[in-house]
Design a protein around this motif. Structure first.
Motif, short mmCIF file in Angstrom:
data_model
loop_
_atom_site.label_atom_id
_atom_site.label_comp_id
_atom_site.label_asym_id
_atom_site.label_seq_id
_atom_site.Cartn_x
_atom_site.Cartn_y
_atom_site.Cartn_z
N ARG A 80 0.88 -1.09 -0.02
CA ARG A 80 -0.08 0.03 -0.13
C ARG A 80 0.65 1.23 0.06
O ARG A 80 1.69 1.28 0.99
CB ARG A 80 -0.90 -0.01 1.40
N SER A 81 0.76 2.24 -1.14
CA SER A 81 1.29 3.43 -0.98
C SER A 81 2.84 3.39 -1.21
O SER A 81 3.43 4.48 -1.07
CB SER A 81 0.85 4.32 0.07
N VAL A 82 3.47 2.14 -1.52
CA VAL A 82 4.88 2.16 -1.66
C VAL A 82 5.44 3.22 -2.75
O VAL A 82 6.37 3.72 -2.51
CB VAL A 82 5.27 0.54 -1.76
N GLN A 83 4.61 3.08 -3.75
CA GLN A 83 4.88 3.99 -4.97
C GLN A 83 5.17 5.40 -4.52
O GLN A 83 5.77 6.44 -5.16
CB GLN A 83 3.88 3.89 -6.07
N LYS A 84 4.65 6.11 -3.25
CA LYS A 84 4.76 7.43 -3.10
C LYS A 84 6.22 7.64 -2.49
O LYS A 84 6.52 8.72 -1.96
CB LYS A 84 3.71 7.65 -1.81
N LEU A 85 6.86 6.62 -2.09
CA LEU A 85 8.27 6.82 -1.43
C LEU A 85 9.24 7.31 -2.48
O LEU A 85 10.02 8.38 -1.97
CB LEU A 85 8.88 5.68 -1.14
N VAL A 86 9.14 7.29 -3.81
CA VAL A 86 10.10 7.84 -4.78
C VAL A 86 9.88 9.29 -4.83
O VAL A 86 10.99 10.10 -4.81
CB VAL A 86 10.20 7.37 -6.23
N PRO A 87 8.61 9.76 -4.90
CA PRO A 87 8.36 11.46 -4.78
C PRO A 87 8.98 12.04 -3.69
O PRO A 87 9.52 13.11 -3.83
CB PRO A 87 7.01 11.70 -5.03
N ALA A 88 8.84 11.18 -2.72
CA ALA A 88 9.04 11.95 -1.39
C ALA A 88 10.76 11.94 -1.16
O ALA A 88 11.39 12.92 -0.70
CB ALA A 88 8.75 11.09 -0.18
N LEU A 89 11.23 10.89 -1.57
CA LEU A 89 12.83 10.67 -1.56
C LEU A 89 13.48 11.92 -2.52
O LEU A 89 14.45 12.46 -2.28
CB LEU A 89 13.44 9.46 -1.92
N GLU A 90 12.69 11.87 -3.96
CA GLU A 90 13.33 12.86 -4.80
C GLU A 90 13.26 13.99 -4.24
O GLU A 90 14.14 15.15 -4.58
CB GLU A 90 12.63 12.67 -6.09
N GLY A 91 12.32 14.69 -3.61
CA GLY A 91 11.88 16.00 -3.06
C GLY A 91 13.02 16.44 -2.03
O GLY A 91 13.53 17.54 -1.69
N ALA A 92 12.84 15.22 -0.99
CA ALA A 92 13.98 15.40 0.08
C ALA A 92 15.44 15.49 -0.58
O ALA A 92 15.96 16.57 0.22
CB ALA A 92 13.91 14.30 1.06
N LEU A 93 15.93 15.02 -1.43
CA LEU A 93 17.29 15.05 -1.99
C LEU A 93 17.50 16.28 -2.60
O LEU A 93 18.44 16.94 -2.58
CB LEU A 93 17.40 13.99 -2.97
N GLU A 94 16.33 16.74 -3.33
CA GLU A 94 16.54 18.25 -4.11
C GLU A 94 16.63 19.25 -3.05
O GLU A 94 17.28 20.00 -3.33
CB GLU A 94 15.17 18.45 -4.75
N SER A 95 16.01 19.16 -1.84
CA SER A 95 16.22 20.19 -0.80
C SER A 95 17.43 20.06 -0.36
O SER A 95 18.10 21.06 0.05
CB SER A 95 15.09 19.96 0.18
N TRP A 96 17.96 18.74 -0.28
CA TRP A 96 19.25 18.56 0.40
C TRP A 96 20.39 19.16 -0.52
O TRP A 96 21.73 19.59 0.18
CB TRP A 96 19.55 17.04 0.74
N ASP A 97 20.35 18.98 -1.73
CA ASP A 97 21.12 19.64 -2.60
C ASP A 97 21.11 21.09 -3.18
O ASP A 97 21.86 21.81 -3.67
CB ASP A 97 20.90 18.94 -3.85
N LYS A 98 19.99 21.75 -2.39
CA LYS A 98 19.72 23.22 -2.87
C LYS A 98 20.65 24.26 -2.41
O LYS A 98 21.03 23.95 -1.24
CB LYS A 98 18.20 23.35 -2.30
N ARG A 99 20.79 25.15 -3.13
CA ARG A 99 21.85 26.39 -2.98
C ARG A 99 21.21 27.42 -3.44
O ARG A 99 20.47 27.76 -4.51
CB ARG A 99 23.03 26.14 -3.63
N ILE A 100 21.27 28.67 -2.15
CA ILE A 100 20.72 29.98 -2.48
C ILE A 100 21.86 30.94 -2.70
O ILE A 100 22.94 30.86 -2.14
CB ILE A 100 19.81 30.19 -1.39
N SER A 101 21.66 31.68 -3.80
CA SER A 101 22.83 32.49 -4.21
C SER A 101 22.93 33.51 -3.09
O SER A 101 21.95 34.28 -2.28
CB SER A 101 22.44 33.45 -5.33
N THR A 102 24.19 34.22 -2.89
CA THR A 102 24.45 35.20 -1.85
C THR A 102 23.56 36.32 -1.83
O THR A 102 22.95 36.69 -0.79
CB THR A 102 26.04 35.46 -1.78
N GLY A 103 23.39 36.79 -3.14
CA GLY A 103 22.64 38.18 -3.42
C GLY A 103 21.21 38.15 -2.94
O GLY A 103 20.61 38.67 -2.20
N GLN A 104 20.52 36.80 -3.26
CA GLN A 104 19.24 36.47 -3.08
C GLN A 104 19.10 36.28 -1.54
O GLN A 104 18.26 36.67 -0.87
CB GLN A 104 18.76 35.39 -3.93
#
Length: 480
Positions: A373-397
């Motif tokens: 049940r709902s195991v297929q929801k794990l991939v979007p959750a993993l991808e979203g978490a990793l995208e945040s983990w890799d995110k960089r905000i520019s110094t000016g912004q």
């Protein structure tokens, strides 16, 4: 700019949740991280098989040159098949440790034997380990009968040969029909170099088809014992990849598996359930807990499994603390959702608000590893978490944003003076780490306010965010 700042006052401390910290002697270079991920290269696989307690894990450790596989003087410590990267005379390969194989096994023993059989079917070379001090047993002969039909190269290792007298007695093992027995002592290293030479010669130039290179993201399955980590791994892999039993603590070693989900490969690591604090654990449980920590350190995102049908326990929170300390992205998975009724859902909502208040940013998924049940929801959750983990905000912004936030809500006055934030920068990713250069100490409550506003503006769902404060020394200010 970093030379203008030095030590803050001695009372600057790290918050209990591991998210905020204040130090005065940091340079930006302290925060810079190497974001390059290693490539995944297909390597030949060598399976180490045999009946229980013949020294398979000891041989694996000897091949690796370090204590990696869990070893204890009790039969049946190794249960799953576990792979490690090894090298000999410039040739790299994967060595797979397996549980003891017994032809008439039942219950958990049958599942362990199935893991060993799978390793034999998928390996590029097989090493059968026999206890030379005992000689060929009925179980050894049963293993030999299976392997004589195999098209995979097979080598026979006569272990526990600690003297020349025992070496002469290994001749009787020719009767197994697996070719020349290679006398070794895995514990002392005797003859293992010659065996490795033979292994390298037996390995094919190109291994069986594996995932192509491309650096699969690494996911650690963590949690207390018996929450369904191995069941989830099996469900995702579509095979009985890890031994599953109702007995808590079935998994001892971390178990790696490359699984294709959402059209790309992921490397999942099933870990031993953390039963107690490392300093109070003993025997193979102690070493397994250390390997769980190491698996978490080598992962990029953690799947924290919690039994949704039971109250959140101190063990769950201890594992959560370990994940927070590691700085890994996080997805909280509430397993066994098929056992949750309406009353339990209400109780669980209250427990989440109370016990998981430290990680309101964590992504949450409700699943049932048993039913899928709902195991297929794990991939979007993993991808979203990793995208945040890799995110960089520019110094000016970042500085434009923080200027507006501080103008609307200034920091509280401390010691009769209001501190100013002079400059902000993101010093690292994985996890996102920000450094604020200030004229005074920022209260913990205000730092949490900044983190909340930072998440509202830029996201970071599923990833911890670290905000470090660097206070400018008053003497430096006077010099300026």
């Amino acid at each position: 700019m970093t030379d203008d700042f030095s030590s803050a006052s001695a009372d600057l401390t790290m918050a209990g949740d591991g998210t905020w910290s204040d130090e005065g002697d940091w340079n930006l270079s302290d925060f810079l991280s190497d974001d390059a991920s290693g490539e995944s290269v297909a390597l030949p696989v060598v399976a180490i098989v045999g009946r229980p307690n013949v020294g398979k894990s000891t041989l694996v450790n000897r091949i690796l040159g370090r204590r990696e596989a869990v070893v204890e003087d009790v039969p049946g410590v190794t249960r799953d098949r576990v792979s490690y990267k090894a090298e000999w005379i410039g040739r790299q390969f994967m060595v797979t440790d397996t549980g003891g194989w017994e032809p008439d096994a039942k219950g958990m023993g049958l599942a362990i034997a199935a893991q060993a059989e799978y390793a034999m079917r998928t390996a590029d070379a097989i090493v059968v380990v026999v206890d030379a001090t005992v000689g060929a047993t009925a179980t050894d002969e049963a293993v030999a009968r299976v392997l004589r039909r195999s098209k995979t190269p097979v080598l026979l290792a006569a272990n526990k040969v600690d003297s020349e007298r025992l070496e002469a007695e290994t001749a009787s093992l020719w009767s197994l029909g697996l070719g020349e027995p290679h006398p070794i002592s895995a514990a002392h290293g005797r003859g293992t170099g010659d065996l490795l030479d033979r292994i390298v010669e037996a390995m094919p130039e190109s291994p069986r088809e594996r995932f192509a290179a491309g650096g699969p993201r690494r996911v650690a399955l963590v949690g207390k014992p018996n929450v369904g980590k191995s069941s989830l791994l099996n469900k995702l892999a579509g095979e009985e990849r890890a031994v599953v039993d109702n007995v808590a603590g079935t998994t001892v070693d971390p178990v790696d598996e490359l699984i294709e989900l959402g059209g790309k490969p992921w490397q999942f690591i099933d870990t031993a359930g953390l039963r107690r604090k490392v300093r109070t654990a003993t025997g193979h449980e102690y070493y397994a807990s250390l390997r769980t920590r190491a698996a978490l350190d080598s992962a990029e995102v953690a799947l924290l499994l919690i039994d949704a049908s039971q109250p959140v326990t101190e063990q769950d929170l201890r594992v959560l603390s370990m994940i927070i300390e590691s700085g890994r992205a996080l997805v909280v998975v509430f397993n066994k959702w098929d056992l949750v009724d309406e009353d339990r859902r209400y109780e669980l909502d209250n427990e989440i608000d109370r016990e998981l208040s430290r990680v309101p940013w964590a992504r949450r998924v409700n699943i049932s590893a048993m039913t899928g049940r709902s195991v297929q929801k794990l991939v979007p959750a993993l991808e979203g978490a990793l995208e945040s983990w890799d995110k960089r905000i520019s110094t000016g912004q970042l500085n434009s944003w923080i200027k507006d936030i501080i103008a609307a809500t200034p920091p509280p006055v401390r010691g009769g003076r209001q501190p100013r934030v002079m400059f902000a920068t993101q010093a690292a990713t994985r996890p996102p780490t920000f450094v604020l250069f200030t004229t005074g100490f920022l209260e913990a409550g205000y730092r949490r306010f900044l983190e909340r506003k930072l998440r509202e503006q830029f996201g970071f769902d599923g990833s911890p965010v670290r905000i470090n404060v660097r206070v400018r020394d008053k003497r430096e200010l006077r010099k300026k």
